[in-house]
Motif scaffolding. Structure first.
Motif, PDB file in Angstrom:
ATOM      1  N   LEU A 106      53.825  21.259  48.669  1.00 24.54           N
ATOM      2  CA  LEU A 106      55.116  20.701  49.065  1.00 24.54           C
ATOM      3  C   LEU A 106      56.111  21.751  49.575  1.00 24.54           C
ATOM      4  CD1 LEU A 106      56.687  18.084  49.350  1.00 24.54           C
ATOM      5  CD2 LEU A 106      57.477  18.373  46.991  1.00 24.54           C
ATOM      6  N   PRO A 107      56.243  22.926  48.940  1.00 27.98           N
ATOM      7  CA  PRO A 107      57.175  23.926  49.494  1.00 27.98           C
ATOM      8  C   PRO A 107      56.832  24.320  50.925  1.00 27.98           C
ATOM      9  CG  PRO A 107      56.567  24.503  47.254  1.00 27.98           C
ATOM     10  CD  PRO A 107      55.655  23.382  47.664  1.00 27.98           C
ATOM     11  N   LEU A 108      55.541  24.329  51.255  1.00 25.97           N
ATOM     12  CA  LEU A 108      55.121  24.677  52.610  1.00 25.97           C
ATOM     13  C   LEU A 108      55.394  23.530  53.571  1.00 25.97           C
ATOM     14  CD1 LEU A 108      51.734  26.400  51.741  1.00 25.97           C
ATOM     15  CD2 LEU A 108      53.965  27.468  52.102  1.00 25.97           C
ATOM     16  N   GLU A 109      55.244  22.301  53.077  1.00 31.28           N
ATOM     17  CA  GLU A 109      55.572  21.130  53.895  1.00 31.28           C
ATOM     18  C   GLU A 109      57.061  21.141  54.256  1.00 31.28           C
ATOM     19  OE1 GLU A 109      55.453  16.242  53.435  1.00 31.28           O
ATOM     20  OE2 GLU A 109      54.108  17.484  52.219  1.00 31.28           O
ATOM     21  N   LEU A 110      57.902  21.457  53.273  1.00 31.38           N
ATOM     22  CA  LEU A 110      59.337  21.507  53.518  1.00 31.38           C
ATOM     23  C   LEU A 110      59.715  22.650  54.465  1.00 31.38           C
ATOM     24  CD1 LEU A 110      60.616  20.829  49.887  1.00 31.38           C
ATOM     25  CD2 LEU A 110      60.555  19.225  51.801  1.00 31.38           C
ATOM     26  N   ALA A 111      58.879  23.701  54.471  1.00 34.15           N
ATOM     27  CA  ALA A 111      59.124  24.842  55.355  1.00 34.15           C
ATOM     28  C   ALA A 111      58.557  24.634  56.752  1.00 34.15           C
ATOM     29  CB  ALA A 111      58.547  26.109  54.738  1.00 34.15           C
ATOM     30  N   GLY A 112      57.900  23.476  56.985  1.00 34.62           N
ATOM     31  CA  GLY A 112      57.408  23.154  58.320  1.00 34.62           C
ATOM     32  C   GLY A 112      56.050  23.714  58.672  1.00 34.62           C
ATOM     33  N   LYS A 113      55.274  24.111  57.666  1.00 33.58           N
ATOM     34  CA  LYS A 113      53.933  24.635  57.935  1.00 33.58           C
ATOM     35  C   LYS A 113      52.998  23.501  58.354  1.00 33.58           C
ATOM     36  CE  LYS A 113      55.009  28.861  56.717  1.00 33.58           C
ATOM     37  NZ  LYS A 113      55.066  29.945  57.725  1.00 33.58           N
ATOM     38  N   THR A 114      51.968  23.859  59.098  1.00 33.64           N
ATOM     39  CA  THR A 114      51.026  22.851  59.570  1.00 33.64           C
ATOM     40  C   THR A 114      50.164  22.338  58.415  1.00 33.64           C
ATOM     41  OG1 THR A 114      49.267  24.434  60.059  1.00 33.64           O
ATOM     42  CG2 THR A 114      50.907  24.029  61.795  1.00 33.64           C
ATOM     43  N   LEU A 115      49.530  21.195  58.629  1.00 30.73           N
ATOM     44  CA  LEU A 115      48.675  20.619  57.605  1.00 30.73           C
ATOM     45  C   LEU A 115      47.542  21.561  57.241  1.00 30.73           C
ATOM     46  CD1 LEU A 115      47.810  18.284  55.798  1.00 30.73           C
ATOM     47  CD2 LEU A 115      46.625  17.286  57.767  1.00 30.73           C
ATOM     48  N   SER A 116      46.936  22.189  58.215  1.00 27.69           N
ATOM     49  CA  SER A 116      45.816  23.097  57.929  1.00 27.69           C
ATOM     50  C   SER A 116      46.290  24.303  57.117  1.00 27.69           C
ATOM     51  CB  SER A 116      45.143  23.553  59.227  1.00 27.69           C
ATOM     52  OG  SER A 116      46.052  24.262  60.047  1.00 27.69           O
ATOM     53  N   GLU A 117      47.478  24.815  57.437  1.00 24.35           N
ATOM     54  CA  GLU A 117      48.028  25.938  56.668  1.00 24.35           C
ATOM     55  C   GLU A 117      48.316  25.521  55.237  1.00 24.35           C
ATOM     56  OE1 GLU A 117      50.563  28.679  59.788  1.00 24.35           O
ATOM     57  OE2 GLU A 117      51.351  26.680  59.335  1.00 24.35           O
ATOM     58  N   ARG A 118      48.872  24.346  55.084  1.00 27.07           N
ATOM     59  CA  ARG A 118      49.208  23.856  53.743  1.00 27.07           C
ATOM     60  C   ARG A 118      47.956  23.634  52.912  1.00 27.07           C
ATOM     61  NH1 ARG A 118      52.512  19.999  56.756  1.00 27.07           N
ATOM     62  NH2 ARG A 118      51.383  18.248  55.792  1.00 27.07           N
ATOM     63  N   THR A 119      46.951  23.037  53.520  1.00 29.25           N
ATOM     64  CA  THR A 119      45.711  22.744  52.798  1.00 29.25           C
ATOM     65  C   THR A 119      45.009  24.028  52.373  1.00 29.25           C
ATOM     66  OG1 THR A 119      45.422  20.676  54.028  1.00 29.25           O
ATOM     67  CG2 THR A 119      43.481  21.585  52.938  1.00 29.25           C
ATOM     68  N   GLU A 120      44.928  24.978  53.280  1.00 30.90           N
ATOM     69  CA  GLU A 120      44.255  26.247  52.966  1.00 30.90           C
ATOM     70  C   GLU A 120      44.956  26.967  51.816  1.00 30.90           C
ATOM     71  OE1 GLU A 120      42.942  30.457  55.162  1.00 30.90           O
ATOM     72  OE2 GLU A 120      44.016  28.902  56.274  1.00 30.90           O
ATOM     73  N   ARG A 121      46.285  27.021  51.890  1.00 25.50           N
ATOM     74  CA  ARG A 121      47.053  27.710  50.851  1.00 25.50           C
ATOM     75  C   ARG A 121      46.950  26.969  49.513  1.00 25.50           C
ATOM     76  NH1 ARG A 121      48.920  32.331  48.684  1.00 25.50           N
ATOM     77  NH2 ARG A 121      51.039  32.166  47.879  1.00 25.50           N
ATOM     78  N   ALA A 122      47.050  25.658  49.532  1.00 28.15           N
ATOM     79  CA  ALA A 122      46.972  24.878  48.293  1.00 28.15           C
ATOM     80  C   ALA A 122      45.626  25.058  47.611  1.00 28.15           C
ATOM     81  CB  ALA A 122      47.232  23.401  48.577  1.00 28.15           C
ATOM     82  N   HIS A 123      44.555  25.029  48.389  1.00 24.68           N
ATOM     83  CA  HIS A 123      43.223  25.184  47.810  1.00 24.68           C
ATOM     84  C   HIS A 123      43.030  26.586  47.230  1.00 24.68           C
ATOM     85  CE1 HIS A 123      40.984  21.547  49.730  1.00 24.68           C
ATOM     86  NE2 HIS A 123      42.218  21.234  49.390  1.00 24.68           N
ATOM     87  N   ALA A 124      43.556  27.590  47.918  1.00 21.47           N
ATOM     88  CA  ALA A 124      43.438  28.965  47.404  1.00 21.47           C
ATOM     89  C   ALA A 124      44.181  29.110  46.083  1.00 21.47           C
ATOM     90  CB  ALA A 124      43.983  29.953  48.438  1.00 21.47           C
ATOM     91  N   LEU A 125      45.369  28.521  45.987  1.00 22.14           N
ATOM     92  CA  LEU A 125      46.157  28.625  44.763  1.00 22.14           C
ATOM     93  C   LEU A 125      45.548  27.817  43.621  1.00 22.14           C
ATOM     94  CD1 LEU A 125      49.717  28.502  46.308  1.00 22.14           C
ATOM     95  CD2 LEU A 125      48.750  30.391  44.992  1.00 22.14           C
ATOM     96  N   LEU A 126      45.021  26.643  43.924  1.00 20.59           N
ATOM     97  CA  LEU A 126      44.353  25.865  42.887  1.00 20.59           C
ATOM     98  C   LEU A 126      43.188  26.644  42.300  1.00 20.59           C
ATOM     99  CD1 LEU A 126      44.424  22.276  44.445  1.00 20.59           C
ATOM    100  CD2 LEU A 126      45.624  23.042  42.379  1.00 20.59           C
ATOM    101  N   HIS A 127      42.443  27.304  43.163  1.00 18.89           N
ATOM    102  CA  HIS A 127      41.343  28.149  42.688  1.00 18.89           C
ATOM    103  C   HIS A 127      41.877  29.275  41.802  1.00 18.89           C
ATOM    104  CE1 HIS A 127      37.502  30.258  42.738  1.00 18.89           C
ATOM    105  NE2 HIS A 127      38.174  31.360  43.018  1.00 18.89           N
ATOM    106  N   ASP A 128      42.999  29.891  42.214  1.00 18.83           N
ATOM    107  CA  ASP A 128      43.571  31.011  41.462  1.00 18.83           C
ATOM    108  C   ASP A 128      43.996  30.608  40.055  1.00 18.83           C
ATOM    109  OD1 ASP A 128      43.211  32.816  43.506  1.00 18.83           O
ATOM    110  OD2 ASP A 128      45.281  32.721  44.226  1.00 18.83           O
ATOM    111  N   VAL A 129      44.475  29.372  39.892  1.00 22.39           N
ATOM    112  CA  VAL A 129      44.956  28.935  38.568  1.00 22.39           C
ATOM    113  C   VAL A 129      43.883  28.207  37.776  1.00 22.39           C
ATOM    114  CG1 VAL A 129      47.357  28.814  39.346  1.00 22.39           C
ATOM    115  CG2 VAL A 129      45.934  26.744  39.412  1.00 22.39           C
TER     116      VAL A 129
END
Length: 253
Positions: A106-129
């Motif tokens: 959501l923070p990336l969505e609010l910042a105007g990032k593309t769907l592919s950027e948001r998905t890639e970042r979200a998946h990387a962070l989910l893996h990290d936690v």
């Protein structure tokens, strides 16, 4: 000299809202170095959460100043300020109608990032936690345990790659085993990412485990400020009181 990105400086900070008999914060001066973890420890009502919230402008001091990365919080663009600060609370604050993936991104969505950027970042962070994206990304918050929701909350707080992470009793509602797992995950994550972290907690053992530095807040004042490795051997009265409380069962035995 230019302040480091992620540094936090409190200079004679006070907070005395109208109608309150005594200041909630009283002339606090501290400098938190970038890349370190600091725990704020104290009784309920001591002022530690209020001090934490001056960092992201949720509370504006009535005296003194707070600087984040060298910039004064009062008068700052608060939206811009908060985009550089992750915030994790006990209730996680996940939106129940959004998938875990969208919550994290959501923070990336609010910042105007593309769907592919948001998905890639979200998946990387989910893996990290510790939440495997293939298993958890499409789930809804109600389908996760309390510990899993808090992992997602940490991931969301890190989505925009903030320099600073604020954590207000993030694990207070979890059972002891899950809490211990979360503490280990967070300590490893912070060490790897090099974020500046400020943790509010009532738990002395958690503070020592996670933080480089433990600051004891009492009635709006700094009662003690110690490296975590020195807490248990301190002769300061406020610190010894906490240590006795933690060790009361050993003493009884």
């Amino acid at each position: 000299m230019t302040a480091a990105a992620g540094s936090v400086e409190f200079t004679h900070v006070s907070f005395a809202p109208h109608g309150v008999s005594r200041p909630i914060l009283n002339d606090i001066s501290l400098t938190l170095e970038a890349g370190t973890t600091t725990a704020l420890l104290g009784r309920s009502g001591s002022g530690k959460t209020t001090l934490l919230r001056t960092v992201n402008g949720l509370v504006l001091p009535t005296g003194g100043s707070v600087r984040v990365s060298g910039n004064e919080v009062v008068g700052a663009d608060l939206i811009k300020l908060r985009r550089g600060i992750g915030y994790v609370i006990q209730e996680t604050g996940l939106y129940p109608h959004m998938s875990i993936e969208r919550n994290v991104a959501l923070p990336l969505e609010l910042a105007g990032k593309t769907l592919s950027e948001r998905t890639e970042r979200a998946h990387a962070l989910l893996h990290d936690v510790g939440l495997e994206p293939s298993q958890y990304a499409t789930r809804m918050p109600w389908q996760l345990s309390g510990g899993q929701r808090q992992r997602a909350g940490v991931a969301r707080a890190l989505a925009a790659d903030p320099a600073i992470l604020l954590l207000d009793e993030p694990f207070g509602a979890l059972d002891p085993l899950t809490r211990a797992e979360m503490q280990t995950m967070l300590r490893d994550l912070l060490a790897r990412l090099g974020k500046t972290a400020v943790l509010v907690t009532h738990d002395l053992q958690e503070a020592i485990f996670l933080a480089h530095r433990v600051i004891f807040i009492d009635a709006g004042n700094v009662a003690a400020d110690l490296p975590s490795q020195d807490v248990l051997k301190s002769d300061l009265a406020n610190v010894k009181e906490y240590v006795r409380a933690v060790n009361r069962f050993e003493a009884a035995g």
